[in-house]
Design an enzyme around this catalytic site. Sequence first.
Site, PDB file in Angstrom:
ATOM      1  CE  LYS A  74      -3.920  -5.947  12.016  1.00  0.00           C
ATOM      2  NZ  LYS A  74      -2.852  -5.764  12.980  1.00  0.00           N
ATOM      3  CG  HIS A 134      -0.630  -4.840   7.544  1.00  0.00           C
ATOM      4  ND1 HIS A 134      -0.586  -3.597   6.984  1.00  0.00           N
ATOM      5  CD2 HIS A 134      -0.923  -4.656   8.841  1.00  0.00           C
ATOM      6  CE1 HIS A 134      -0.837  -2.700   7.915  1.00  0.00           C
ATOM      7  NE2 HIS A 134      -1.035  -3.306   9.056  1.00  0.00           N
ATOM      8  CE  LYS A 187      -1.114   1.902   4.457  1.00  0.00           C
ATOM      9  NZ  LYS A 187      -1.985   2.020   5.599  1.00  0.00           N
ATOM     10  CG  HIS A 240      -5.788  -1.125   6.601  1.00  0.00           C
ATOM     11  ND1 HIS A 240      -5.113  -2.020   5.817  1.00  0.00           N
ATOM     12  CD2 HIS A 240      -4.896  -0.148   6.897  1.00  0.00           C
ATOM     13  CE1 HIS A 240      -3.865  -1.598   5.649  1.00  0.00           C
ATOM     14  NE2 HIS A 240      -3.715  -0.461   6.284  1.00  0.00           N
ATOM     15  CE  LYS A 281      -1.909   7.739  11.180  1.00  0.00           C
ATOM     16  NZ  LYS A 281      -1.923   6.301  11.389  1.00  0.00           N
TER      17      LYS A 281
HETATM   18  P1  NAD Z   1      11.899   3.654   2.562  1.00  0.00           P
HETATM   19  O1  NAD Z   1      11.986   5.013   1.996  1.00  0.00           O
HETATM   20  O2  NAD Z   1      12.332   3.426   3.966  1.00  0.00           O
HETATM   21  O3  NAD Z   1      12.788   2.678   1.659  1.00  0.00           O
HETATM   22  C1  NAD Z   1      12.738   2.725   0.268  1.00  0.00           C
HETATM   23  C2  NAD Z   1      13.665   1.662  -0.316  1.00  0.00           C
HETATM   24  O4  NAD Z   1      13.593   1.784  -1.733  1.00  0.00           O
HETATM   25  C3  NAD Z   1      15.137   1.806   0.063  1.00  0.00           C
HETATM   26  O5  NAD Z   1      15.667   0.512   0.274  1.00  0.00           O
HETATM   27  C4  NAD Z   1      15.760   2.422  -1.191  1.00  0.00           C
HETATM   28  O6  NAD Z   1      17.132   2.064  -1.383  1.00  0.00           O
HETATM   29  C5  NAD Z   1      14.912   1.794  -2.270  1.00  0.00           C
HETATM   30  N1  NAD Z   1      14.942   2.607  -3.501  1.00  0.00           N
HETATM   31  C6  NAD Z   1      14.565   3.892  -3.653  1.00  0.00           C
HETATM   32  N2  NAD Z   1      14.749   4.279  -4.947  1.00  0.00           N
HETATM   33  C7  NAD Z   1      15.245   3.201  -5.602  1.00  0.00           C
HETATM   34  C8  NAD Z   1      15.651   2.973  -6.942  1.00  0.00           C
HETATM   35  N3  NAD Z   1      15.590   3.918  -7.892  1.00  0.00           N
HETATM   36  N4  NAD Z   1      16.102   1.744  -7.253  1.00  0.00           N
HETATM   37  C9  NAD Z   1      16.181   0.764  -6.331  1.00  0.00           C
HETATM   38  N5  NAD Z   1      15.804   0.926  -5.046  1.00  0.00           N
HETATM   39  C10 NAD Z   1      15.364   2.134  -4.690  1.00  0.00           C
HETATM   40  O7  NAD Z   1      10.415   3.161   2.308  1.00  0.00           O
HETATM   41  P2  NAD Z   1       9.550   2.116   3.181  1.00  0.00           P
HETATM   42  O8  NAD Z   1       8.948   2.834   4.325  1.00  0.00           O
HETATM   43  O9  NAD Z   1      10.353   0.899   3.449  1.00  0.00           O
HETATM   44  O10 NAD Z   1       8.343   1.786   2.196  1.00  0.00           O
HETATM   45  C11 NAD Z   1       8.469   0.919   1.072  1.00  0.00           C
HETATM   46  C12 NAD Z   1       7.095   0.699   0.448  1.00  0.00           C
HETATM   47  O11 NAD Z   1       6.252   0.091   1.405  1.00  0.00           O
HETATM   48  C13 NAD Z   1       6.376   1.981   0.028  1.00  0.00           C
HETATM   49  O12 NAD Z   1       5.583   1.703  -1.101  1.00  0.00           O
HETATM   50  C14 NAD Z   1       5.481   2.286   1.219  1.00  0.00           C
HETATM   51  O13 NAD Z   1       4.357   3.026   0.844  1.00  0.00           O
HETATM   52  C15 NAD Z   1       5.102   0.883   1.623  1.00  0.00           C
HETATM   53  N6  NAD Z   1       4.698   0.755   3.036  1.00  0.00           N
HETATM   54  C16 NAD Z   1       5.569   1.029   4.036  1.00  0.00           C
HETATM   55  C17 NAD Z   1       5.172   0.869   5.350  1.00  0.00           C
HETATM   56  C18 NAD Z   1       6.108   1.118   6.483  1.00  0.00           C
HETATM   57  O14 NAD Z   1       5.719   0.851   7.632  1.00  0.00           O
HETATM   58  N7  NAD Z   1       7.296   1.612   6.261  1.00  0.00           N
HETATM   59  C19 NAD Z   1       3.874   0.421   5.647  1.00  0.00           C
HETATM   60  C20 NAD Z   1       3.010   0.133   4.597  1.00  0.00           C
HETATM   61  C21 NAD Z   1       3.439   0.302   3.295  1.00  0.00           C
END
Ligand code: NAD
Length: 483
Positions: free
Chosen positions: A182, A178, A148, A240, A331
């Site tokens: 659950k 996710h 998401k 969700h 929140k």
């Molecule tokens: P983040 O910014 O912490 O990490 C992004 C990752 O993408 C890094 O490993 C970075 O190196 C990689 N990246 C960025 N540009 C790139 C490129 N051009 N080529 C290759 N790799 C590249 O992001 P995150 O929080 O881990 O989120 C990742 C995904 O998961 C997003 O779509 C976010 O919406 C989704 N998401 C995250 C969470 C969370 O709790 N963090 C929850 C739900 C959904």
Amino acid sequence: MAVRVIPVEPFDLVIFGGTGDLARRKILPGLYRRFTAGQMTGESRIIGAARAELTDDGFRDMVREAIEEFVPADRRDAASVADFLQHLAYIAIDAKGTSGWEQLGRLMRPGMVRAFYFSVAPALFGDLAERLHQHGIADAQSRIVVEKPFGRDLASARALNEVLARHFREDQIYRIDHYLGKETVQNLMAVRFANILFEPLWKAEYIDHVQITVAETVDVEGRGAYYDKSGAMRDMVQNHLMQLLCLIAMEPPYHFDPSAVRDEKLKVIRALDPVKPEDIVRGQYRAANGGGSYLDHAENPESITESYIALKCHISNWRWKGTPFYLRTGKKLRARSSEIAITFREPPHSIFDDERGWRENVLVIRLQPNEGMNLMVMIKEPGPGGMRLMQVPLDMSFAQALGEVAEDVPDAYERLIMDVIRGNQTLFMRGDEVEAAWAWADPIIQGWEGRGDRPQPYDAGSSGPEDALMLMHRDGRRWRDIR
Ligand code: NAD
């Protein structure tokens, strides 16, 4: 009793964004837990792929630290962590460029299940799909996992679906919500469809209303810029809460399989009525009780994004006509609490003279904390003095009922990743489902955006805006306490 673990086929799992927050907090610690549970077999391999220039060992160090931070000390040990790390490799890759791709192709082994987790910004999904195809890395059996947010409206969700469909069939695409992973959410289906007890009563004739609450205590710190473009409706309700609503409202599928379950969920979404503006309350938290204000973290000091929403919706079909579903999420609320409460109607006729203690039966399904179910039933107040009524809970806390087993139950991400490897899409959203949910949400969002409605302020640490109470009061009902 022990949790039964069935090992999955050996796999090569590539995590694009393997150094990101989600990979560190959820995906990699989850895979470690599946490894120690014996579900991930010896030959399987996890390949981190991200922009950072890291060696295999550098990536392993990062993963070790993530496990130490996010897996409780009594659920890990140095020896199994070291074993697990041997299954990891890393490739520096650019989703938009050429570097790293050939090397990745060489790492993939024939005969393994291939899965690619797109844990990167959705803007990169198209590039990843294209490169995987171009370099012949994904085959016809490969699976991709996407996170998401899946779009921010119908048009963008459609565009994402189209980008993925260029190179992958629908049965290769695993869209994660996710919430569906659950334990209690799946239990909802077991309770409904493995017992005769509830299903005959599961309809408007016997159910007065349903409340779905997902209350969080966290603020938007650290995600302020992202959240401000999203808000509670896009971030929580469209996905969700909608999934929870579908599982409660759907017709019994003919079989517990991906098409049958998802067909029934889709029918529910399509049967949702448009929501009237007077049935929506949006809120934004302000500084109170020692907590800061939403605007402290928003990029725009005049932001009108909602951090809270409550709404009433109706499902126009035979089963549910006349039973409202009240949804709320926010929140910075008083407590972290997610639950579904199904309130039944009064008995058709009372035989008791003294009805003062009478309350409706309520089935409460708690998602967090303390997962379990509670059925509120009427009994006789103990003691002499005639027949007086009182309500007691038939309490089934899973932790109590299942003992230690409850602790071995995989968390949502662990379970869902194993489902990807098994090729089971039941708990993932299908493309048409996501689009239908946006088709319902879009006009609601456009309504307040068009009018420029400001959300109502509510105190940080409270149970939300006053008007949300009114939303139910005017129907002669009340929200359950958030605690
Ligand atoms: P983040 O910014 O912490 O990490 C992004 C990752 O993408 C890094 O490993 C970075 O190196 C990689 N990246 C960025 N540009 C790139 C490129 N051009 N080529 C290759 N790799 C590249 O992001 P995150 O929080 O881990 O989120 C990742 C995904 O998961 C997003 O779509 C976010 O919406 C989704 N998401 C995250 C969470 C969370 O709790 N963090 C929850 C739900 C959904």
